[in-house]
Design an enzyme around this catalytic site. Sequence first.
Site, PDB file in Angstrom:
ATOM      1  N   THR A 286       0.840  -1.186   0.000  1.00 19.11           N
ATOM      2  CA  THR A 286       0.000   0.000   0.000  1.00 19.11           C
ATOM      3  C   THR A 286       0.881   1.243   0.000  1.00 19.11           C
ATOM      4  O   THR A 286       2.044   1.196   0.376  1.00 19.11           O
ATOM      5  CB  THR A 286      -0.941   0.015   1.224  1.00 19.11           C
ATOM      6  OG1 THR A 286      -1.807   1.151   1.135  1.00 19.11           O
ATOM      7  CG2 THR A 286      -0.163   0.088   2.525  1.00 19.11           C
TER       8      THR A 286
ATOM      9  N   ASP B  64      -6.982  -2.042  -3.781  1.00 23.64           N
ATOM     10  CA  ASP B  64      -8.163  -1.464  -4.423  1.00 23.64           C
ATOM     11  C   ASP B  64      -9.046  -2.487  -5.132  1.00 23.64           C
ATOM     12  O   ASP B  64     -10.077  -2.127  -5.682  1.00 23.64           O
ATOM     13  CB  ASP B  64      -7.760  -0.338  -5.395  1.00 23.64           C
ATOM     14  CG  ASP B  64      -6.740  -0.800  -6.415  1.00 23.64           C
ATOM     15  OD1 ASP B  64      -6.392   0.017  -7.293  1.00 23.64           O
ATOM     16  OD2 ASP B  64      -6.292  -1.949  -6.354  1.00 23.64           O
TER      17      ASP B  64
ATOM     18  N   GLU C 143       3.952 -11.123 -12.875  1.00 30.17           N
ATOM     19  CA  GLU C 143       3.472 -12.361 -12.255  1.00 30.17           C
ATOM     20  C   GLU C 143       4.282 -13.552 -12.760  1.00 30.17           C
ATOM     21  O   GLU C 143       4.640 -14.444 -12.005  1.00 30.17           O
ATOM     22  CB  GLU C 143       1.988 -12.556 -12.556  1.00 30.17           C
ATOM     23  CG  GLU C 143       1.077 -11.496 -11.944  1.00 30.17           C
ATOM     24  CD  GLU C 143       1.011 -10.189 -12.737  1.00 30.17           C
ATOM     25  OE1 GLU C 143       1.656 -10.129 -13.795  1.00 30.17           O
ATOM     26  OE2 GLU C 143       0.337  -9.245 -12.290  1.00 30.17           O
TER      27      GLU C 143
END
Lengths: 333, 317
Positions: free
Chosen positions: B75, B180, B267
């Site tokens: 964050t 989010d 990823e």
Amino acid sequence: MATRMKLKLKTVFVLYFMVSLMGLIYALMQLGQRCDCTEHNMPKDRTISRLRGELHRFQEQLRKSEATKQPQKQPAKPTIFVITPTYARLVQKAELTRLSQTFLNVPQLHWIVVEDSPHKTPLVTDLLVKSGLTHTHLHMPTAKDRKLQEGDPSWLKPRGVEQRNEGLRWLREDRRAQPGGDNQQGVVYFADDDNTYSLQIFEEMRSTERVSVWPVGLVGGMKYERPVVEGGKVVRFHTGWRPSRPFPMDMAGFAVSLKLILANQEACFDGDAPMGFLESSLLQGLVTMDELEPKADNCSKVLVWHTRTEKPKMKREEALQAQGLGSDRAVEV
Amino acid sequence: MPKRRDIVAIILIVLPWTLLITVWHQSAITPLLSTRKGKSGLRGDIVEVVRTEYVYSRPPPWSDVLPSIHVITPTYSRPVQKAELTRLANTLLHVPNLHWILVEDSQRTTTSVVRLLQETGLNYTHLNVETPRNYKVRGDTRDPRIPRGTIQRNLALRWLRETFSINSSQSGIVYFADDDNTYSLELFDEMRSTKKVSVWPVAFVGGLRYESPKVNKLGKVYGWKTVFDPRRPFAIDMAGFAVNLRLILSKPQAYFKLRGVKGGYQESSLLKELVTLSDLEPKAANCTKVLVWHTRTEKPVLVNEGKKGFTDSNVEI
């Protein structure tokens, strides 16, 4: 010798056959019953018995807590009736999902969801059922001339008016049949489906006598808007936009007691009110500024935020659809 | 004549034994089947109990049997941060055996986040590491070449490796959850049975309604249903997979690659160190249900603040 042997063989066969038959019958009887001796299932069995033990423990705990709660249950918490207008768009399911997850943490909450639609949609119906919340599912389509068109800025026409009014109408009708008449305890809150609510705000609003107010974050072009409190009373409003409105607040910044809603059967939102005056159109008929009850530590804490969710970019999806290769419509998003 | 008799005799001998063996085989399997059904039914009951009976007990009591889910959330400070973390916490409060690893992109942990974490009552670990300036996103431009949150996620992986030893019997699942996105509670149930790496569809990524792995009839992943570069080794969003903790611990060199990572390949930079395509476990009904949405929150328009700031900066938002 041969015949004797034959006879012996015959008896052997018969015996053999009888033994096999008995074994078969035994096995068939075994089928009907559950077998306890499955060595290859030990870890699974252990898990299962542990889970069962835990389940028993939880059930006992619950029974104990229910038993102790009974005598204390008399002064029940006032129910918070949350009215949420919603409409179908890509992010609808996501918004309602995370909203329901917040509400699931709040005791004594009744969620009234009003769809902007001529009929109830299966998406919302299923979501509400799976949410585990106490809820009411309503629908009320917005009149065509009042509806925002594609490409219209969001502030052009007031949104959710008919839906919130329908929520109020249902609430009044439903409560008329309840014991207590107009003296019923409860709080009404208008929660849009894209805002963010902390759990504290619901506890703050539960004690509303008439209309309570608090700051709202990220609204009106500012970090927060709030009522200014002096001597425990609201004296003016801190807002960056049109502070001369009777109640320059956002929908998420106030809650009305159920008593007040029931006592003023005609009070509702006025869809013809000029931009930003929607909240005032309801509150004007209900309360004056000095009657407002400030919450959230005399309106100094932000416990609700006017967040907005981006419209997801669908360029590639649209391109695929033009080729007839769009994503499977049967998969609900 | 003796031949026929012999044949009859042989049949008479063999038949009951074959029947016996078949029936025995059957009976050995049925308890297996019934316990399996029993397990899932029981599990369904346990989940029901936790959700409806313990609605107001937040978070749910820790279970000795369920694998823990370690949720790693990077964050950073911006106006909507507190709102995002608040609603994410409201979601996580319903997940049993959850451990939230929140990693701030900051020089030191900020008091507002500390307070938020304490007030939620969640089981959490609060870390922080600042992204060096030359890696940070410049202004508003969402430059995909600069991976956001990478350093923070790597720190969380390192923390897990330092905290848990591979020999411990503690089972766990690692999930990267951005602050989010929107997560359904069913998603956490699905990922709990991850043996190596499990995958599922994610909504609103890659310019599509949803991206999803391609699953064949045998239940194996063989490709990716995406438009944006489907030839990536793992064409999946951060929110679309979970890794078993044991796998993370057994491959201590596996981290997200920081430099030279093309957009959308972040990823893959981790997953290719951990699994191959055939090892992937498809969840969410063989990747046909959407249980997580890649929502993005609008940047609030703060025009009325002006240069000096209209509102009291002491009030935390």
